[in-house]
Design an enzyme around this catalytic site. Structure first.
Site, mmCIF file in Angstrom:
data_model
loop_
_atom_site.group_PDB
_atom_site.id
_atom_site.type_symbol
_atom_site.label_atom_id
_atom_site.label_comp_id
_atom_site.label_asym_id
_atom_site.label_seq_id
_atom_site.Cartn_x
_atom_site.Cartn_y
_atom_site.Cartn_z
ATOM 1 N N ASN A 1 21.529 -76.707 27.111
ATOM 2 C CA ASN A 1 20.472 -77.296 26.268
ATOM 3 C C ASN A 1 19.831 -78.548 26.861
ATOM 4 O O ASN A 1 19.235 -79.353 26.160
ATOM 5 C CB ASN A 1 20.978 -77.505 24.831
ATOM 6 C CG ASN A 1 22.090 -78.513 24.746
ATOM 7 O OD1 ASN A 1 22.451 -79.134 25.751
ATOM 8 N ND2 ASN A 1 22.636 -78.714 23.557
ATOM 9 N N ARG B 1 16.147 -88.249 19.524
ATOM 10 C CA ARG B 1 16.835 -87.045 19.033
ATOM 11 C C ARG B 1 15.808 -86.015 18.534
ATOM 12 O O ARG B 1 15.992 -84.819 18.715
ATOM 13 C CB ARG B 1 17.805 -87.410 17.901
ATOM 14 C CG ARG B 1 18.970 -88.298 18.337
ATOM 15 C CD ARG B 1 20.129 -87.525 18.893
ATOM 16 N NE ARG B 1 20.768 -86.650 17.938
ATOM 17 C CZ ARG B 1 21.851 -85.926 18.219
ATOM 18 N NH1 ARG B 1 22.402 -85.970 19.426
ATOM 19 N NH2 ARG B 1 22.378 -85.146 17.316
ATOM 20 N N THR C 1 20.533 -79.011 18.467
ATOM 21 C CA THR C 1 21.547 -78.716 19.497
ATOM 22 C C THR C 1 21.381 -77.301 20.052
ATOM 23 O O THR C 1 21.472 -77.085 21.260
ATOM 24 C CB THR C 1 22.962 -78.875 18.883
ATOM 25 O OG1 THR C 1 23.062 -80.191 18.333
ATOM 26 C CG2 THR C 1 24.044 -78.687 19.939
ATOM 27 N N LYS D 1 20.898 -82.987 31.757
ATOM 28 C CA LYS D 1 22.100 -82.249 32.166
ATOM 29 C C LYS D 1 21.809 -81.433 33.437
ATOM 30 O O LYS D 1 20.639 -81.296 33.846
ATOM 31 C CB LYS D 1 22.537 -81.352 31.006
ATOM 32 C CG LYS D 1 22.953 -82.145 29.756
ATOM 33 C CD LYS D 1 23.360 -81.209 28.631
ATOM 34 C CE LYS D 1 23.737 -81.996 27.382
ATOM 35 N NZ LYS D 1 24.190 -81.104 26.283
ATOM 36 N N HIS E 1 21.093 -84.668 26.838
ATOM 37 C CA HIS E 1 21.924 -85.339 25.833
ATOM 38 C C HIS E 1 21.199 -86.586 25.340
ATOM 39 O O HIS E 1 20.547 -87.278 26.125
ATOM 40 C CB HIS E 1 23.262 -85.765 26.455
ATOM 41 C CG HIS E 1 23.998 -86.755 25.602
ATOM 42 N ND1 HIS E 1 24.794 -86.360 24.547
ATOM 43 C CD2 HIS E 1 24.017 -88.116 25.604
ATOM 44 C CE1 HIS E 1 25.282 -87.454 23.958
ATOM 45 N NE2 HIS E 1 24.834 -88.514 24.575
ATOM 46 N N GLU F 1 27.941 -95.434 24.858
ATOM 47 C CA GLU F 1 27.535 -94.570 25.981
ATOM 48 C C GLU F 1 26.825 -95.363 27.078
ATOM 49 O O GLU F 1 27.047 -95.114 28.269
ATOM 50 C CB GLU F 1 26.677 -93.413 25.457
ATOM 51 C CG GLU F 1 27.510 -92.432 24.646
ATOM 52 C CD GLU F 1 26.716 -91.342 23.935
ATOM 53 O OE1 GLU F 1 27.350 -90.514 23.261
ATOM 54 O OE2 GLU F 1 25.467 -91.316 24.043
ATOM 55 N N PHE G 1 34.649 -75.046 22.865
ATOM 56 C CA PHE G 1 33.667 -75.093 23.955
ATOM 57 C C PHE G 1 33.913 -76.241 24.928
ATOM 58 O O PHE G 1 33.186 -76.391 25.913
ATOM 59 C CB PHE G 1 32.243 -75.175 23.378
ATOM 60 C CG PHE G 1 31.960 -76.384 22.510
ATOM 61 C CD1 PHE G 1 31.665 -77.621 23.073
ATOM 62 C CD2 PHE G 1 31.985 -76.278 21.120
ATOM 63 C CE1 PHE G 1 31.401 -78.731 22.279
ATOM 64 C CE2 PHE G 1 31.709 -77.382 20.310
ATOM 65 C CZ PHE G 1 31.416 -78.611 20.900
ATOM 66 N N TYR H 1 32.496 -86.885 26.287
ATOM 67 C CA TYR H 1 32.579 -85.849 25.249
ATOM 68 C C TYR H 1 33.929 -85.857 24.525
ATOM 69 O O TYR H 1 34.305 -84.840 23.931
ATOM 70 C CB TYR H 1 32.280 -84.474 25.860
ATOM 71 C CG TYR H 1 30.803 -84.222 26.079
ATOM 72 C CD1 TYR H 1 29.899 -84.242 25.011
ATOM 73 C CD2 TYR H 1 30.302 -83.963 27.353
ATOM 74 C CE1 TYR H 1 28.547 -84.016 25.208
ATOM 75 C CE2 TYR H 1 28.941 -83.730 27.548
ATOM 76 C CZ TYR H 1 28.069 -83.753 26.468
ATOM 77 O OH TYR H 1 26.728 -83.526 26.656
HETATM 78 N N1 UDP Z 1 28.049 -77.404 22.857
HETATM 79 C C1 UDP Z 1 28.379 -76.146 23.340
HETATM 80 N N2 UDP Z 1 28.703 -75.162 22.445
HETATM 81 C C2 UDP Z 1 28.711 -75.363 21.103
HETATM 82 C C3 UDP Z 1 28.372 -76.648 20.619
HETATM 83 C C4 UDP Z 1 28.044 -77.646 21.517
HETATM 84 O O1 UDP Z 1 28.376 -75.930 24.556
HETATM 85 O O2 UDP Z 1 29.014 -74.435 20.346
HETATM 86 C C5 UDP Z 1 27.696 -78.466 23.819
HETATM 87 C C6 UDP Z 1 26.190 -78.643 23.918
HETATM 88 O O3 UDP Z 1 25.890 -78.928 25.291
HETATM 89 C C7 UDP Z 1 25.953 -79.879 23.071
HETATM 90 C C8 UDP Z 1 27.222 -80.669 23.347
HETATM 91 O O4 UDP Z 1 28.243 -79.688 23.393
HETATM 92 O O5 UDP Z 1 24.777 -80.561 23.458
HETATM 93 C C9 UDP Z 1 27.573 -81.717 22.333
HETATM 94 O O6 UDP Z 1 27.521 -81.167 21.038
HETATM 95 P P1 UDP Z 1 26.881 -81.984 19.827
HETATM 96 O O7 UDP Z 1 27.217 -81.227 18.578
HETATM 97 O O8 UDP Z 1 27.293 -83.418 19.916
HETATM 98 O O9 UDP Z 1 25.305 -81.795 20.076
HETATM 99 P P2 UDP Z 1 24.128 -82.747 20.566
HETATM 100 O O10 UDP Z 1 24.402 -84.133 20.025
HETATM 101 O O11 UDP Z 1 24.119 -82.708 22.074
HETATM 102 O O12 UDP Z 1 22.880 -82.126 19.994
#
Ligand code: UDP
Length: 149
Positions: A112, A85, A91, A9, A115, A126, A57, A49
């Site tokens: 974070n 993962r 996350t 990212k 992705h 994807e 968010f 997304y």
């Molecule tokens: N995200 C955020 N705030 C939140 C939850 C998620 O900004 O409260 C963002 C964060 O960048 C995350 C992405 O949304 O990586 C996608 O969320 P997901 O739950 O799919 O997490 P991931 O698969 O990336 O761990």
């Protein structure tokens, strides 16, 4: 062989973590089959997304992902979707284990770093969304017999 989509990212690029992140996947034994530095359009970010479009968010997430270049990648290897993962971590970086990318380098959920596809269907979708077929290179690293029995 399984493939997954990973994206460093904008925060990972700005913080000069591209090499570090790629190295973690390479030294694990996984194979890079697609790689590009790119700006993300609002349309692509929203498609990627889409599952989160009703979340609070979402707007901030789209702003963030379109705020600077990202590194889009496709990686290949046995069990890579789940393994990547794990390498990425939880996350929320504060909950992510030390030794994971998010656990070692991140603090807040909105920054974070990376992705990773969360399952085989999303990985396929994807990869298709981010890469054209001709941008992916199928190759057999000569080191593979030392990684796979
Ligand atoms: N995200 C955020 N705030 C939140 C939850 C998620 O900004 O409260 C963002 C964060 O960048 C995350 C992405 O949304 O990586 C996608 O969320 P997901 O739950 O799919 O997490 P991931 O698969 O990336 O761990």
């Amino acid at each position: 062989m399984e493939r997954t989509f990973l994206m460093i990212k904008p925060d990972g690029v700005q913080r000069n973590l591209v090499g570090e992140i790629i190295q973690r996947l390479e030294t694990k034994g996984f194979t890079l089959v697609g790689l590009k530095l790119m700006s993300v359009s609002r349309e692509l970010a929203e498609q990627h997304y889409a599952v989160h479009k009703d979340k609070g968010f979402f707007a901030g997430l789209i702003e963030f992902i379109t705020s600077g270049p990202v590194v889009a990648m496709v990686w290949e290897g046995e069990g890579i979707i789940a393994s990547a993962r794990k390498i990425i971590g939880a996350t929320n970086p504060l909950s992510a284990e030390p030794g994971t990318i998010r656990g070692d380098f991140g603090v807040t959920v909105g920054r974070n770093l990376i992705h990773g596809s969360d399952g085989s269907d999303t990985a396929k979708e994807e990869i298709k969304l981010w890469f054209k077929d001709e941008e992916l290179v199928s190759w057999q690293p000569t080191i593979n017999p030392w990684i796979y029995e």
